[in-house]
Scaffold this motif. Structure first.
Motif, PDB file in Angstrom:
ATOM      1  N   PRO A 240       0.919  -1.124  -0.138  1.00 32.95           N
ATOM      2  CA  PRO A 240      -0.150   0.053   0.225  1.00 32.95           C
ATOM      3  C   PRO A 240       0.814   1.231   0.026  1.00 32.95           C
ATOM      4  N   GLY A 241       0.221   2.382  -0.378  1.00 35.65           N
ATOM      5  CA  GLY A 241       0.843   3.560  -0.251  1.00 35.65           C
ATOM      6  C   GLY A 241       1.084   3.948   1.204  1.00 35.65           C
ATOM      7  N   ILE A 242       2.420   4.908   1.389  1.00 39.97           N
ATOM      8  CA  ILE A 242       2.766   5.321   2.759  1.00 39.97           C
ATOM      9  C   ILE A 242       2.455   6.724   2.846  1.00 39.97           C
ATOM     10  N   LYS A 243       1.922   7.241   3.874  1.00 43.34           N
ATOM     11  CA  LYS A 243       1.899   8.700   4.315  1.00 43.34           C
ATOM     12  C   LYS A 243       2.132   8.773   5.674  1.00 43.34           C
ATOM     13  N   ASN A 244       3.121   9.726   6.208  1.00 45.53           N
ATOM     14  CA  ASN A 244       3.290   9.884   7.596  1.00 45.53           C
ATOM     15  C   ASN A 244       3.915   8.682   8.187  1.00 45.53           C
ATOM     16  N   GLY A 245       4.368   7.706   7.631  1.00 44.66           N
ATOM     17  CA  GLY A 245       4.822   6.434   8.071  1.00 44.66           C
ATOM     18  C   GLY A 245       3.604   5.457   8.317  1.00 44.66           C
ATOM     19  N   ASN A 246       2.555   5.647   7.603  1.00 42.57           N
ATOM     20  CA  ASN A 246       1.592   4.794   7.823  1.00 42.57           C
ATOM     21  C   ASN A 246       0.757   4.192   6.563  1.00 42.57           C
ATOM     22  N   PRO A 247       0.521   3.129   6.541  1.00 41.58           N
ATOM     23  CA  PRO A 247      -0.151   2.600   5.250  1.00 41.58           C
ATOM     24  C   PRO A 247      -1.716   3.280   4.986  1.00 41.58           C
ATOM     25  N   VAL A 248      -2.103   3.591   3.905  1.00 37.10           N
ATOM     26  CA  VAL A 248      -3.116   4.349   3.889  1.00 37.10           C
ATOM     27  C   VAL A 248      -3.715   3.872   2.453  1.00 37.10           C
ATOM     28  N   ASN A 249      -5.140   4.396   2.272  1.00 38.01           N
ATOM     29  CA  ASN A 249      -5.783   4.003   1.098  1.00 38.01           C
ATOM     30  C   ASN A 249      -5.381   5.013  -0.040  1.00 38.01           C
ATOM     31  N   SER A 250      -5.048   4.687  -1.262  1.00 38.92           N
ATOM     32  CA  SER A 250      -4.651   5.309  -2.228  1.00 38.92           C
ATOM     33  C   SER A 250      -4.815   4.904  -3.703  1.00 38.92           C
TER      34      SER A 250
END
Length: 261
Positions: A240-250
């Protein structure tokens, strides 16, 4: 006198026959009872999946195992009685109904096995997010189609909003192998000589599951588009995509090419 003796003799034979018949009936009943009787056993486990006594303070869950001949089923419960899992077995292989509830992640899974192979319709529900998916497996256990409904509150990030974009877990070679294994040129497109590329936007959940595939280019053959969507939806191996160190929906954008040889 001789007639009387003969009658008594016949009566004795008849009574003996009746006793034998009754005995055979009783044996038959007992055999049937044993054949169809069901053994039920309850075992208790701690959080480390180690069997413990019923009154042990570390009891985390309990299993109720029902056995009838070569078939058995295991019903697993949390200590508050919530059903966590159902496993149906034949000769120690998963065969029949399967149910699983992942309490920490609130995911519910239901389907059927045939000799340890998933077959037919399987449903997966992400209870917190409101997503649900229906997967269809062939009799040989191959995933052939997937349909999904996303929760209304889903938020997905564009690639330029991410620290790390989503990617196929086994890289470009793995993606190409997936296409080679699953992509089929539609007969209708072959007959009409249609070829070209289908551009897709995939919605990839934080779990790595492809939740949605949408065609983004115009004037695409409907049969090519349908096949491209199908093959994209059944691809599971995504990071998955990573934002601010966390996996997110993308979102993820890609093109699937169809070329006639």
């Amino acid at each position: 006198m001789n007639n009387l003796i003969s009658l008594l003799h016949l009566e004795g034979i008849f009574n003996t026959f009746q006793m034998i018949r009754a005995t055979l009936c009783l044996l038959s009943y007992l055999l049937c009872f044993n054949a169809f009787s069901q053994e039920v056993d309850t075992t208790y486990f701690n959080q480390n999946n180690i069997e413990v006594a019923k009154n042990d303070v570390s009891v985390f869950r309990y299993d109720v195992t029902s056995t009838k001949g070569k078939s058995s089923s295991i019903h697993r419960y949390s200590m508050n009685g919530t059903l966590l899992e159902i496993i149906t077995l034949t000769k120690n292989k998963k065969d029949g109904l399967y149910y699983f509830l992942d309490l920490p992640d609130s995911i519910k899974l239901e389907g059927k096995y045939k000799r340890d192979i998933p077959v037919g319709k399987w449903t997966t529900e992400y209870l917190k997010e409101g997503h649900s998916f229906v997967d269809i497996y062939s009799p040989e256990g191959f995933l052939i189609s997937r349909d999904g409904v996303l929760g209304s509150s889903i938020q997905a990030f564009e690639i330029d909003e991410l620290d790390t974009k989503p990617d196929y877990a086994t890289g470009e070679n793995g993606w190409n192998q997936h296409l080679m294994k699953h992509l089929t040129y539609p007969r209708e497109a072959v007959r009409s000589g249609t070829q070209g590329g289908v551009e897709l936007r995939l919605t990839i959940l934080s779990s790595g599951r492809v939740a949605k595939a949408e065609v983004t280019n115009d004037d695409v053959d409907e049969y090519l588009a349908k096949e491209a969507i199908r093959v994209a939806l059944i691809s599971d191996n995504w990071s998955p995509g990573i934002k601010n160190g966390n996996p997110v929906n993308s979102y993820m954008y890609l093109k699937i090419m169809f070329r006639l040889k």
